[in-house]
Write an enzyme that holds these catalytic residues in place. Structure first.
Site, PDB file in Angstrom:
ATOM      1  N   LYS A  79       1.051  -1.040   0.078  1.00 52.92           N
ATOM      2  CA  LYS A  79       0.090   0.016   0.055  1.00 52.92           C
ATOM      3  C   LYS A  79       1.085   1.087   0.170  1.00 52.92           C
ATOM      4  O   LYS A  79       1.762   1.286   0.270  1.00 52.92           O
ATOM      5  CB  LYS A  79      -1.373   0.006   1.153  1.00 52.92           C
ATOM      6  CG  LYS A  79      -1.518   1.172   1.242  1.00 52.92           C
ATOM      7  CD  LYS A  79      -3.067   1.167   2.591  1.00 52.92           C
ATOM      8  CE  LYS A  79      -4.318   2.251   2.858  1.00 52.92           C
ATOM      9  NZ  LYS A  79      -4.765   1.802   3.861  1.00 52.92           N
ATOM     10  N   SER A 154      -9.322   2.305   2.652  1.00 57.38           N
ATOM     11  CA  SER A 154      -9.048   3.445   1.843  1.00 57.38           C
ATOM     12  C   SER A 154      -7.883   1.603   1.288  1.00 57.38           C
ATOM     13  O   SER A 154      -7.362   2.707   0.130  1.00 57.38           O
ATOM     14  CB  SER A 154      -7.928   4.012   2.636  1.00 57.38           C
ATOM     15  OG  SER A 154      -7.491   3.471   3.863  1.00 57.38           O
ATOM     16  N   SER A 178     -10.377   0.016   6.563  1.00 59.68           N
ATOM     17  CA  SER A 178      -9.482  -0.105   6.127  1.00 59.68           C
ATOM     18  C   SER A 178      -8.926  -1.302   5.075  1.00 59.68           C
ATOM     19  O   SER A 178      -8.231  -1.459   3.848  1.00 59.68           O
ATOM     20  CB  SER A 178      -8.975   1.481   5.810  1.00 59.68           C
ATOM     21  OG  SER A 178      -9.609   2.415   5.765  1.00 59.68           O
TER      22      SER A 178
END
Length: 492
Positions: A79, A154, A178
């Site tokens: 990420k 996210s 998330s």
């Protein structure tokens, strides 16, 4: 060699160990898939092809020399919130579009030590603020199950990359759901560990008392392999807890589902926005666990109505403090031709931050201001303690707590949900972060539009092994985690 992306992490480690294929061959396979498919999915912000092949060659050499770990040579996607030495780290924001990190986050460094090969950095909601991955400066990522739908957020890029078979597993972060919500939307397994279990050093902060890194993959077994790398105390992170780390892979059969007490909060299944298909699939999965020997126990979680307002005071307050450092002075985006220092600050931040981030900074700054600190922030922290106590009381009579991961399946891209609608979509996940508990999402079927549905299991502190074990055994008895999105099947 055309179906390497269909292999589990265990199968990849076995294949590399027995020289059925090399790390270079495996890495090249994934890079070709990314080049072919990711123009539609848009999961990657940065593909590090040259570096990945160098790391793969080094992994192959290490394996020949007899110094490899189990995961040496296995590819991974990170990420884009984890700092990576010499690679752009953006947190999905314009303000960090030109930021090249001078160091590795601990999670990345541990991955390198384990011999993992970094394919690249994947997309996310700006500064992890969002549930759709649409707030990224680099554009929206598509859900591989339906390209006109969001992958969640996210950690939407992480989820989409794995679901499209563009990485075998990925790192994610979870501040209010998330990891678990995008895992639910994309038909994956995702674990949010206990707060303090995974180092936050080098993980760009959103809300420091809520953020936690964790693994995202197809199965609990795959997640266990990555947890063995990610977990552990880190002296560089003051919130990291010095506690022995389990061997999560070895413990996959350590918890018997037979006799497991699963708490069913009646408040969770009466939420107004809970989709009928989601509720049905979750109840079917609980029925399956019951058939496997678990006992379903109805419980009360009386603080449910307080989750959203409490979270959306604490998280923005911490965000407004953390994001003060992005000022256009030391690094990151700087506005052109500022007339003075105040103009530099104002324009750099207003031009560099997106709408959602600005909105949360304003809310957080208001909640921390002198006239409202006690009325809002302090009161929210007191309610947070009550939420934690509510869970601890429940765990006196049950082993894990079951809930949907999200009240709906994936939204359409451009649905333009109001902030309140988006925040209410986090109803099942944010309390776990407020209390610091671990929780896991497991895929349990599909809605009428063939979009994935997720079951969330919440555990008591430090029970990651138990959660992974329960889901692993469920996945031995079902095949939902083996289903693949259309775009992955079409490009098998």
């Amino acid at each position: 060699m055309t179906d390497l992306h269909r292999l589990s992490i265990r199968e990849l480690t076995e294949g590399l160990a027995s020289a059925n294929f090399s790390s270079r061959e495996l890495t090249e396979h994934y890079l070709k898939r990314i080049a072919k498919i990711d123009t539609q999915v848009k999961s990657y912000v940065t593909v590090t092809a040259e570096q990945a092949l160098d790391e793969a060659d080094a992994a192959d050499a290490l394996r020949k020399a007899g110094g490899a770990t189990a995961l040496t040579g296995v590819p991974i996607a990170h990420k884009d919130i984890f700092c990576t030495h010499g690679i752009k780290t953006t947190a999905g924001s314009k303000i960090l579009d030109n930021f090249i990190s001078p160091y590795d986050a601990t999670v990345v460094a541990k991955g390198k030590t384990a011999g993992l090969v970094t394919l690249g950095k994947v997309n996310m909601d700006e500064f992890a603020m969002g549930s759709t991955s649409e707030s990224s400066y680099f554009g929206a990522t598509a859900n591989p199950w339906a390209l006109d739908h969001v992958p969640g957020g996210s950690s939407g890029g992480s989820a989409a990359a794995v679901a499209a078979d563009l990485a075998p597993f990925a790192t994610g972060t979870d501040t209010g759901g998330s990891i678990r919500q995008p895992a639910s939307f994309c038909g994956l397994t995702g674990l949010k560990p206990t707060y303090g279990r995974v180092s936050r050093f080098g993980m760009i902060a959103y809300a420091s008392s809520l953020d936690q890194g964790g693994p995202m993959a197809r199965s609990a077994e795959d997640c266990a392999y990555l947890m063995n790398v990610m977990a552990g105390h880190d002296a560089k992170d003051s919130t990291s807890v010095e506690k022995d780390v389990d061997n999560y892979v070895a413990n996959l059969n350590g918890t018997s589902v037979k006799g497991l007490r699963i708490g069913i909060p009646k408040q969770y299944f009466n939420v107004a926005g809970l989709d009928a298909d989601v509720k049905a699939r979750v109840e079917e999965s609980l029925k399956k666990l019951e058939e496997m020997g678990a006992t379903l126990v109805e419980i009360d979680l009386n603080m449910t109505d307080a989750y959203v307002p409490t979270y959306y005071l604490i998280a923005p307050a911490e965000a407004s403090s953390n994001l003060q450092r992005f000022d256009g002075v030391r690094y990151g985006y700087r506005c052109e031709n500022p007339v003075d220092l105040m103009d530099l600050y104002k324009r750099s931040r207003s031009e560099g931050f997106g709408k959602e981030v600005q909105q949360r900074i304003l809310i957080g700054t208001y909640a921390l201001s002198a006239g409202y600190y006690d009325a809002y922030y302090v009161k929210a922290q007191k309610v947070r303690r009550l939420i934690q106590q509510d869970f601890l009381k429940a765990f006196e009579s049950v082993d894990v707590i079951a809930a949907p991961a999200a009240p709906t399946t994936a939204y359409k891209i451009g649905a333009n949900l109001s902030p309140v609608e988006m925040y209410l979509g986090d109803i099942y996940t944010i309390a776990v972060n407020l209390a610091g508990l671990p929780a896991i999402n497991a895929p349990v079927g599909f809605d009428k539009d063939n979009l994935p549905v997720g079951l969330q299991l919440i555990g008591n502190y430090w029970s990651e092994s138990q959660l992974l074990s329960v889901v692993h055994q469920y996945q031995q008895a079902t095949d939902w985690h083996t289903k693949r999105a259309v775009i992955a099947e079409e490009n098998a």
